[in-house]
Write a protein that holds these residues in place. Structure first.
Motif, short mmCIF file in Angstrom:
data_model
loop_
_atom_site.label_atom_id
_atom_site.label_comp_id
_atom_site.label_asym_id
_atom_site.label_seq_id
_atom_site.Cartn_x
_atom_site.Cartn_y
_atom_site.Cartn_z
N ILE A 55 -44.61 30.34 -19.61
CA ILE A 55 -45.20 29.27 -19.77
C ILE A 55 -46.35 28.65 -19.03
CG2 ILE A 55 -42.91 28.34 -21.03
CD1 ILE A 55 -42.60 26.46 -18.50
N CYS A 56 -46.64 29.48 -17.88
CA CYS A 56 -47.59 29.33 -16.97
C CYS A 56 -49.07 29.09 -17.88
CB CYS A 56 -48.09 30.19 -16.06
SG CYS A 56 -49.01 29.82 -14.53
N ASN A 57 -49.96 27.87 -17.70
CA ASN A 57 -51.06 27.45 -18.06
C ASN A 57 -52.07 27.52 -17.17
OD1 ASN A 57 -50.93 24.86 -16.92
ND2 ASN A 57 -49.49 24.47 -18.74
N CYS A 58 -52.01 28.32 -16.07
CA CYS A 58 -53.29 28.24 -15.00
C CYS A 58 -54.25 29.29 -15.66
CB CYS A 58 -52.56 28.81 -13.78
SG CYS A 58 -52.54 30.62 -13.78
N SER A 59 -55.53 29.05 -15.33
CA SER A 59 -56.60 29.90 -15.78
C SER A 59 -56.40 31.58 -16.05
CB SER A 59 -57.93 29.50 -15.00
OG SER A 59 -57.82 29.82 -13.72
N CYS A 98 -51.21 27.46 -3.66
CA CYS A 98 -50.62 27.09 -4.95
C CYS A 98 -50.93 27.84 -6.06
CB CYS A 98 -50.94 25.54 -5.31
SG CYS A 98 -50.35 24.98 -6.97
N HIS A 99 -50.14 28.55 -6.80
CA HIS A 99 -50.33 29.42 -7.84
C HIS A 99 -51.38 28.70 -8.99
CE1 HIS A 99 -50.14 32.59 -10.91
NE2 HIS A 99 -49.75 31.67 -11.86
N GLN A 100 -51.13 27.42 -9.17
CA GLN A 100 -51.75 26.69 -10.12
C GLN A 100 -53.46 26.28 -9.89
OE1 GLN A 100 -50.24 25.81 -13.30
NE2 GLN A 100 -52.26 25.33 -13.89
N CYS A 101 -53.51 25.53 -8.59
CA CYS A 101 -54.72 25.17 -8.36
C CYS A 101 -55.40 26.00 -7.11
CB CYS A 101 -54.60 23.76 -7.72
SG CYS A 101 -53.71 23.50 -6.00
N ARG A 102 -54.87 26.90 -6.78
CA ARG A 102 -55.41 28.08 -5.80
C ARG A 102 -55.63 27.42 -4.27
NH1 ARG A 102 -53.53 31.98 -8.66
NH2 ARG A 102 -54.21 31.68 -11.24
#
Length: 206
Positions: free
Chosen positions: A160-164, A104-108
């Motif tokens: 709008i991606c808010n991942c780190s 997952c791109h967000q949580c890795r």
């Protein structure tokens, strides 16, 4: 009771051990340099060569290109019912597998549940892959609907991606686990919370 001195020591004889190799005599011990001892001129030359090696810049090899997994745009017709059923609704349904799982791109996290598929040709790597909990809690969207939408683009492609990683790339600080705080202020997802306050830093939010 004192032990009597050894006969050899009493007579002043030196200790001899035929099985032990004789100790090498160095200059500080008064021993001769011998034929293998380097001369002072050679030592100075070697020292100068060492300085030249240290001063000269080291040649670096050709930089290795960053390996990026190619992005595959899957049409809606290729999405099976089994894949839809494998979408995780919450974190407890996610099964971790480093071999067969997808990231997952967000949580890795590399898990076997179905992720989103970005339909943008400009998407690259795993940027378009979001798991069910991350897409819902961070952006208020549903993975199942995204898989069946031929025009769906991932948050990264929409900017709008808010991942780190994406926030740091834009010079912003990571949000951390912001979903509970967004819920506390009455927002359904992190993106709505960040958009409401219009700030780049979650520390500045009330």
């Amino acid at each position: 009771m004192q032990r009597p001195p050894r006969s050899g020591a009493a007579e002043g004889e030196s200790r001899k051990n035929p099985e032990r190799a004789s100790r090498r005599q160095t200059r500080s011990m008064g021993g001769g340099g011998g034929p293998s001892a380097p001369k002072e001129e050679e030592l100075e030359l070697n020292f100068e060569e060492l300085l030249e090696v240290r001063r000269s810049p080291q040649r670096r090899g050709t930089p290795r290109p960053k390996l990026c997994k190619p992005h595959c745009v899957r049409p809606v017709e290729d999405i099976t019912e089994d894949e839809i059923q494998l979408v995780a609704d919450n974190m407890t349904e996610k099964v971790y597998n480093s071999l067969t799982g997808s990231t997952c791109h967000q949580c890795r996290q590399k898990t076997v549940d179905t992720k989103t598929c970005c339909r943008s040709e400009d998407c690259r790597g795993i940027m378009g892959q979001f798991c069910g909990p991350c897409l819902r809690n961070r952006y208020g969207e549903d993975v199942k609907k995204a898989l069946l939408d031929p025009e769906w683009k991932c948050p990264s492609c929409r900017g709008i991606c808010n991942c780190s990683f994406c926030r740091q790339r834009e010079g912003r600080c990571p949000t951390g686990i912001l979903f509970p705080l967004a819920q506390y202020h009455g927002f359904s997802d992190v993106h709505s919370y960040l958009s409401r306050w219009g700030t780049t830093s979650p520390d500045l939010m009330p």
